[in-house]
Design an enzyme around this catalytic site. Structure first.
Site, PDB file in Angstrom:
ATOM      1  N   ASP A 165     -10.000  -4.978  -4.124  1.00  0.00           N
ATOM      2  CA  ASP A 165     -10.696  -5.950  -3.287  1.00  0.00           C
ATOM      3  C   ASP A 165     -12.183  -5.659  -3.136  1.00  0.00           C
ATOM      4  O   ASP A 165     -12.595  -4.505  -3.025  1.00  0.00           O
ATOM      5  CB  ASP A 165     -10.073  -5.937  -1.896  1.00  0.00           C
ATOM      6  CG  ASP A 165      -8.700  -6.552  -1.906  1.00  0.00           C
ATOM      7  OD1 ASP A 165      -8.474  -7.444  -2.746  1.00  0.00           O
ATOM      8  OD2 ASP A 165      -7.872  -6.147  -1.086  1.00  0.00           O
ATOM      9  N   ASN A 185       0.803  -1.212   0.000  1.00  0.00           N
ATOM     10  CA  ASN A 185       0.000   0.000   0.000  1.00  0.00           C
ATOM     11  C   ASN A 185       0.840   1.268   0.000  1.00  0.00           C
ATOM     12  O   ASN A 185       0.301   2.371   0.015  1.00  0.00           O
ATOM     13  CB  ASN A 185      -0.972   0.001   1.183  1.00  0.00           C
ATOM     14  CG  ASN A 185      -2.127  -0.960   0.935  1.00  0.00           C
ATOM     15  OD1 ASN A 185      -2.279  -1.487  -0.171  1.00  0.00           O
ATOM     16  ND2 ASN A 185      -2.932  -1.198   1.958  1.00  0.00           N
ATOM     17  N   ASP A 238      -7.507  -3.857   7.542  1.00  0.00           N
ATOM     18  CA  ASP A 238      -6.869  -4.937   6.780  1.00  0.00           C
ATOM     19  C   ASP A 238      -6.494  -6.117   7.677  1.00  0.00           C
ATOM     20  O   ASP A 238      -6.247  -7.217   7.194  1.00  0.00           O
ATOM     21  CB  ASP A 238      -5.604  -4.420   6.079  1.00  0.00           C
ATOM     22  CG  ASP A 238      -5.947  -3.579   4.851  1.00  0.00           C
ATOM     23  OD1 ASP A 238      -7.139  -3.484   4.512  1.00  0.00           O
ATOM     24  OD2 ASP A 238      -5.027  -3.017   4.238  1.00  0.00           O
ATOM     25  N   ARG A 247      -6.946  -1.289  -6.944  1.00  0.00           N
ATOM     26  CA  ARG A 247      -7.490  -0.096  -6.315  1.00  0.00           C
ATOM     27  C   ARG A 247      -6.548   1.108  -6.444  1.00  0.00           C
ATOM     28  O   ARG A 247      -6.963   2.231  -6.700  1.00  0.00           O
ATOM     29  CB  ARG A 247      -7.734  -0.406  -4.831  1.00  0.00           C
ATOM     30  CG  ARG A 247      -8.168   0.756  -3.988  1.00  0.00           C
ATOM     31  CD  ARG A 247      -9.581   1.135  -4.286  1.00  0.00           C
ATOM     32  NE  ARG A 247      -9.967   2.389  -3.644  1.00  0.00           N
ATOM     33  CZ  ARG A 247     -11.115   2.998  -3.886  1.00  0.00           C
ATOM     34  NH1 ARG A 247     -11.982   2.478  -4.725  1.00  0.00           N
ATOM     35  NH2 ARG A 247     -11.406   4.126  -3.283  1.00  0.00           N
TER      36      ARG A 247
HETATM   37  C1  UD1 Z   1      -6.446   1.895   1.611  1.00  0.00           C
HETATM   38  C2  UD1 Z   1      -5.798   0.542   1.447  1.00  0.00           C
HETATM   39  C3  UD1 Z   1      -6.693  -0.577   1.993  1.00  0.00           C
HETATM   40  C4  UD1 Z   1      -7.141  -0.265   3.420  1.00  0.00           C
HETATM   41  C5  UD1 Z   1      -7.750   1.131   3.495  1.00  0.00           C
HETATM   42  C6  UD1 Z   1      -8.118   1.561   4.913  1.00  0.00           C
HETATM   43  C7  UD1 Z   1      -4.508   0.846  -0.581  1.00  0.00           C
HETATM   44  C8  UD1 Z   1      -4.295   0.464  -1.991  1.00  0.00           C
HETATM   45  N1  UD1 Z   1      -5.534   0.287   0.054  1.00  0.00           N
HETATM   46  O1  UD1 Z   1      -7.605   1.890   0.779  1.00  0.00           O
HETATM   47  O2  UD1 Z   1      -5.939  -1.788   1.977  1.00  0.00           O
HETATM   48  O3  UD1 Z   1      -8.101  -1.217   3.795  1.00  0.00           O
HETATM   49  O4  UD1 Z   1      -6.803   2.109   2.985  1.00  0.00           O
HETATM   50  O5  UD1 Z   1      -7.002   1.474   5.741  1.00  0.00           O
HETATM   51  O6  UD1 Z   1      -3.751   1.596  -0.006  1.00  0.00           O
HETATM   52  N2  UD1 Z   1     -14.311   6.643   1.484  1.00  0.00           N
HETATM   53  C9  UD1 Z   1     -15.360   7.425   1.058  1.00  0.00           C
HETATM   54  N3  UD1 Z   1     -15.124   8.354   0.082  1.00  0.00           N
HETATM   55  C10 UD1 Z   1     -13.903   8.545  -0.482  1.00  0.00           C
HETATM   56  C11 UD1 Z   1     -12.815   7.724  -0.031  1.00  0.00           C
HETATM   57  C12 UD1 Z   1     -13.069   6.791   0.959  1.00  0.00           C
HETATM   58  O7  UD1 Z   1     -16.482   7.293   1.550  1.00  0.00           O
HETATM   59  O8  UD1 Z   1     -13.752   9.413  -1.349  1.00  0.00           O
HETATM   60  C13 UD1 Z   1     -14.537   5.643   2.577  1.00  0.00           C
HETATM   61  C14 UD1 Z   1     -14.368   4.198   2.118  1.00  0.00           C
HETATM   62  O9  UD1 Z   1     -15.556   3.701   1.533  1.00  0.00           O
HETATM   63  C15 UD1 Z   1     -14.002   3.511   3.413  1.00  0.00           C
HETATM   64  C16 UD1 Z   1     -13.179   4.564   4.148  1.00  0.00           C
HETATM   65  O10 UD1 Z   1     -13.531   5.813   3.556  1.00  0.00           O
HETATM   66  O11 UD1 Z   1     -15.149   3.216   4.164  1.00  0.00           O
HETATM   67  C17 UD1 Z   1     -11.682   4.339   4.101  1.00  0.00           C
HETATM   68  O12 UD1 Z   1     -11.236   4.338   2.788  1.00  0.00           O
HETATM   69  P1  UD1 Z   1      -9.743   4.777   2.389  1.00  0.00           P
HETATM   70  O13 UD1 Z   1      -8.959   5.122   3.589  1.00  0.00           O
HETATM   71  O14 UD1 Z   1      -9.871   5.815   1.315  1.00  0.00           O
HETATM   72  O15 UD1 Z   1      -9.190   3.449   1.774  1.00  0.00           O
HETATM   73  P2  UD1 Z   1      -8.348   3.239   0.451  1.00  0.00           P
HETATM   74  O16 UD1 Z   1      -7.372   4.344   0.301  1.00  0.00           O
HETATM   75  O17 UD1 Z   1      -9.266   2.952  -0.674  1.00  0.00           O
END
Ligand code: UD1
Length: 424
Positions: free
Chosen positions: A117, A24, A306, A93
């Site tokens: 995922d 990540n 995770d 992702r």
């Molecule tokens: C990253 C990690 C993933 C981990 C997650 C949380 C990578 C490639 N993946 O995913 O393994 O599980 O952090 O630690 O680094 N959300 C919104 N709107 C947005 C963005 C996010 O509602 O614009 C929500 C998501 O649906 C989720 C939460 O915020 O419920 C956390 O998401 P986020 O921290 O953005 O995860 P990722 O960056 O996608």
């Protein structure tokens, strides 16, 4: 051809294991290379499928990428394409992380909605709102995020939730924006510190990395650099849970134990004896059956979502009852269905799960739904009677370099087998 793992139950894991760079982090660092013309070198890259997939994404916008062992060299041309909508985008992702750098460089981007995922809804509203605050328009059209700006101007941005991906994208757009951007309620994950370190090495001006307020003063250009990816704390923690669940004795190197402070504290509460080695690794010894512990997932420094499958798997073989609360991804409890298949005594109610530990699980065919769920099922299989077949192992290959080889070296008996499952 499908592949599965035959996991023989009953092993006790003993020995030493090296953790390489964080999945990540490396994927975001590769995307950040778009910000500087010339060759950026990233070392300590994990040998997992997502790295060549990300290389394809970068090639699709005009970069040359050479991966040699654990080193990726990304050569970014002066003229980049703003269209990142190749088929490679849908496979992971982190591909969405090219949005910020393309906006920073070109003030224009068309980025296909990412894959990755199946762990629950993953909207991009915070990414888009951040770009809008910087002066861009952003819409979703035909499966792509379309963003455009005349100029990007620094702004005050409050995130609704400390999203890792939104923090990274806004950061990578802001480093080349005019003036100062403040991102409040920013993510504090070690991977955010890693990307800030890389960007600062490239010439960016960022303060507050690792805190919830990031202050970015835009610069005109950035220069390429060489950077070593931080160790993968999620993989490091996977080994820690593996030791706790198999009553093993593992020395884990290549990961900073401070990135796992809360996790290791939980495992201590479960009965493990843990010795950290500075910022290099730790030893974990679990002498007796683990005791039940409660877990609550939250953004860093909370317990990582995770790692939730490992918390469930550990609880399933612990003495007592655990309550596990999932606050980040609602669909992650899908894993529990597979644990029940292995005889686990677990039930969910909304975003809580109650898991009553039993002495020994019972082998069955099970299906990985994502990277961590897959690894969690392998660990559960080690604690089951008989041979557990874990299917859809391509998920595991996306996150765990040499997983089967490492497990076998540490005393497990696992085989990778080709063939179709009996269940369609
Ligand atoms: C990253 C990690 C993933 C981990 C997650 C949380 C990578 C490639 N993946 O995913 O393994 O599980 O952090 O630690 O680094 N959300 C919104 N709107 C947005 C963005 C996010 O509602 O614009 C929500 C998501 O649906 C989720 C939460 O915020 O419920 C956390 O998401 P986020 O921290 O953005 O995860 P990722 O960056 O996608």
């Amino acid at each position: 051809m499908s592949e599965h793992f035959d996991v023989h139950g009953g092993a006790r894991l003993v020995g030493e294991v090296e953790v390489v760079g964080a999945k990540n982090s490396v994927l975001k660092l590769m995307a950040a290379a778009l910000l500087a013309e010339g060759t950026t070198t990233i070392t300590n890259c994990p040998q997992i499928l997502d790295v060549p997939l990300m290389a394809d994404v970068l090639r699709s916008v005009g970069c040359e990428v050479v991966i040699d062992g654990d080193t990726a060299k990304i050569t970014t041309p002066s003229e980049l394409s703003y269209r990142a909508d190749s088929p490679a985008m849908g496979k992971l992702r982190a591909s969405v992380c090219v949005l910020g750098p393309l906006m920073g460089r070109l003030k224009q981007a068309v980025v296909a909605l990412p894959g990755g995922d199946a762990i629950g809804s993953r909207p991009l509203d915070m990414h888009q709102n951040g770009l809008r605050k910087l002066g861009a328009t952003s819409t979703i059209e035909h499966g792509c995020v379309v963003a455009k700006a005349e100029v990007l101007r620094g702004a005050q941005i409050w995130l609704d939730f400390p999203s890792v991906g939104a923090t990274e994208n806004i950061l990578m757009a802001a480093v080349l924006a005019e003036g100062t951007t403040v991102i409040d309620n920013a993510a504090r994950e070690p991977e955010i510190i890693d990307i800030c370190t890389l960007l600062v090495e490239m010439g960016a001006k960022i303060e507050g990395a690792g805190t919830s307020t990031l202050t970015v003063t835009g610069v005109e250009t950035l220069s390429p650099t060489e950077h070593r990816v931080i160790g993968d704390r999620i993989v490091g923690a996977t080994w820690a849970f593996a030791a706790a669940m198999t009553r093993g004795d593992l020395t884990v190197r290549g990961v900073n134990p401070h990135h796992l402070d809360l996790v290791l504290d939980k495992l201590r509460a479960a009965g493990a004896d843990i010795t950290p080695f500075g910022d290099e690794g730790f030893r974990i010894v679990q002498a007796e059956r683990p005791k039940s512990v409660d877990f609550v997932t939250l953004p860093y420094p909370g317990f990582a979502t995770d790692l939730q499958p490992f918390a469930v798997a550990l609880s399933a073989v612990s003495e007592g009852t655990s309550m596990i609360t999932e606050n980040v991804y609602e669909a992650r409890f899908r894993f529990i269905e597979e644990m029940i298949r292995l005889g686990g005594d677990a039930r969910t109610d909304g975003h809580h799960a109650v898991v009553r530990g039993i002495e020994r699980l019972s082998s069955a065919p099970v299906w990985a739904s994502d990277i961590r769920a897959g690894a969690g099922l392998v660990l559960a299989g080690l604690c089951a009677d008989g041979i557990t077949e874990v299917w859809d192992v391509f998920h595991i290959d996306r996150g765990y370099p040499h997983f089967v080889e490492n497990l076998n070296r540490l005393g497990a008996k696992i085989a990778r087998v080709e063939g179709e499952p009996e269940r369609a």
